[in-house]
Scaffold this motif. Structure first.
Motif, short mmCIF file in Angstrom:
data_model
loop_
_atom_site.label_atom_id
_atom_site.label_comp_id
_atom_site.label_asym_id
_atom_site.label_seq_id
_atom_site.Cartn_x
_atom_site.Cartn_y
_atom_site.Cartn_z
N ASP A 154 0.71 -0.49 0.04
CA ASP A 154 0.15 0.22 0.16
C ASP A 154 1.15 1.28 0.02
O ASP A 154 0.49 2.74 -0.85
CB ASP A 154 -0.68 -0.21 1.39
CG ASP A 154 -1.88 -0.76 0.92
OD1 ASP A 154 -2.71 -1.65 0.07
OD2 ASP A 154 -2.70 -1.92 2.36
N ALA A 155 1.47 0.71 0.62
CA ALA A 155 2.44 2.53 0.38
C ALA A 155 3.33 2.79 -0.73
O ALA A 155 3.58 3.82 -0.62
CB ALA A 155 4.41 2.45 1.95
N ILE A 156 3.97 1.63 -1.29
CA ILE A 156 4.27 1.70 -2.71
C ILE A 156 3.33 2.40 -3.94
O ILE A 156 4.03 3.43 -4.48
CB ILE A 156 5.25 0.26 -3.11
CG1 ILE A 156 6.51 0.26 -2.08
CG2 ILE A 156 5.50 0.75 -5.42
CD1 ILE A 156 6.69 -1.39 -2.80
N ALA A 157 2.22 1.71 -3.39
CA ALA A 157 1.05 2.09 -4.39
C ALA A 157 0.85 3.53 -4.31
O ALA A 157 0.52 4.50 -5.28
CB ALA A 157 0.28 1.19 -4.02
N GLU A 158 1.20 4.30 -2.68
CA GLU A 158 0.72 5.60 -2.26
C GLU A 158 1.98 6.33 -3.44
O GLU A 158 1.86 7.51 -4.16
CB GLU A 158 0.43 5.63 -1.03
CG GLU A 158 0.21 7.68 -0.57
CD GLU A 158 0.38 7.20 0.94
OE1 GLU A 158 0.84 8.97 1.14
OE2 GLU A 158 -0.40 6.05 1.65
N GLN A 159 3.16 5.81 -2.86
CA GLN A 159 4.35 6.74 -3.77
C GLN A 159 4.22 6.34 -4.92
O GLN A 159 3.86 7.50 -5.43
CB GLN A 159 5.53 6.26 -3.11
CG GLN A 159 5.61 6.57 -1.74
CD GLN A 159 6.92 5.64 -1.66
OE1 GLN A 159 7.91 4.70 -2.48
NE2 GLN A 159 7.54 5.25 -0.55
N VAL A 160 3.55 5.41 -5.91
CA VAL A 160 3.39 5.56 -7.29
C VAL A 160 1.94 6.19 -7.61
O VAL A 160 2.77 7.50 -8.88
CB VAL A 160 3.08 4.58 -7.62
CG1 VAL A 160 2.80 4.15 -9.31
CG2 VAL A 160 4.31 3.39 -7.74
N ALA A 161 1.54 6.50 -6.51
CA ALA A 161 -0.05 7.69 -6.77
C ALA A 161 1.04 9.13 -6.60
O ALA A 161 0.11 10.03 -7.62
CB ALA A 161 -0.64 7.74 -6.17
N GLN A 162 1.28 9.85 -5.67
CA GLN A 162 1.99 10.96 -5.34
C GLN A 162 2.59 11.32 -7.14
O GLN A 162 2.97 12.08 -7.53
CB GLN A 162 2.79 10.98 -4.15
CG GLN A 162 1.88 10.54 -3.52
CD GLN A 162 2.57 10.62 -1.95
OE1 GLN A 162 3.86 10.61 -2.10
NE2 GLN A 162 2.59 10.81 -0.64
N PHE A 163 3.85 9.83 -7.76
CA PHE A 163 5.45 10.56 -8.23
C PHE A 163 3.69 11.14 -9.88
O PHE A 163 4.56 11.66 -10.18
CB PHE A 163 5.55 9.38 -8.30
CG PHE A 163 6.71 9.19 -9.89
CD1 PHE A 163 7.08 10.07 -9.87
CD2 PHE A 163 6.13 8.78 -11.19
CE1 PHE A 163 8.22 10.24 -11.29
CE2 PHE A 163 7.16 8.55 -12.16
CZ PHE A 163 8.19 9.21 -12.33
N LEU A 164 3.18 9.69 -9.82
CA LEU A 164 1.91 10.05 -11.14
C LEU A 164 1.17 11.42 -11.02
O LEU A 164 0.75 12.33 -11.91
CB LEU A 164 1.28 8.83 -11.80
CG LEU A 164 1.76 7.96 -12.07
CD1 LEU A 164 0.38 6.58 -11.77
CD2 LEU A 164 2.31 7.72 -13.27
N ALA A 165 0.94 12.45 -10.00
CA ALA A 165 0.41 13.37 -10.23
C ALA A 165 1.69 14.53 -10.29
O ALA A 165 0.25 15.72 -9.96
CB ALA A 165 -0.24 13.23 -8.24
N ALA A 166 2.21 14.26 -9.42
CA ALA A 166 3.53 15.17 -9.92
C ALA A 166 3.94 15.49 -11.31
O ALA A 166 4.61 16.26 -11.09
CB ALA A 166 4.51 15.09 -8.69
N GLY A 167 3.13 14.74 -11.83
CA GLY A 167 3.42 15.26 -12.84
C GLY A 167 4.88 14.06 -14.09
O GLY A 167 5.13 13.74 -15.13
#
Length: 80
Positions: free
Chosen positions: A17-30
């Motif tokens: 879940d932590a990795i999935a959240e980091q991926v979502a943040q990365f994608l949200a940041a462009g």
């Protein structure tokens, strides 16, 4: 049937879940995720060197005495 692996999946759930959240943040940041070609399964080993270090050259065993040489050596030993 109860799987022994289910407990392993649940044990690693917080990390996933932590990795999935980091991926979502990365994608949200462009950020963009690129799908690249996979590396070869068996990489080619590096080429062998043609240089031979003289100190590592193996010493060859001396040849065994021939029958004639053994007979001559025996005669010399008897003569002493």
């Amino acid at each position: 049937m109860i799987s022994n692996h289910l407990s392993l999946v649940e044990a690693h759930r917080p990390h996933a879940d932590a990795i999935a959240e980091q991926v979502a943040q990365f994608l949200a940041a462009g950020g963009r995720i690129a799908k690249l070609k996979s590396p070869p399964r068996n990489p080619i080993p590096p080429p062998r060197s043609t240089r031979i270090d003289p100190e590592t050259v193996l010493k060859r065993k001396p040849r065994k005495l021939t029958l004639a040489e053994r007979r001559a050596l025996r005669k010399m030993a008897e003569a002493l």
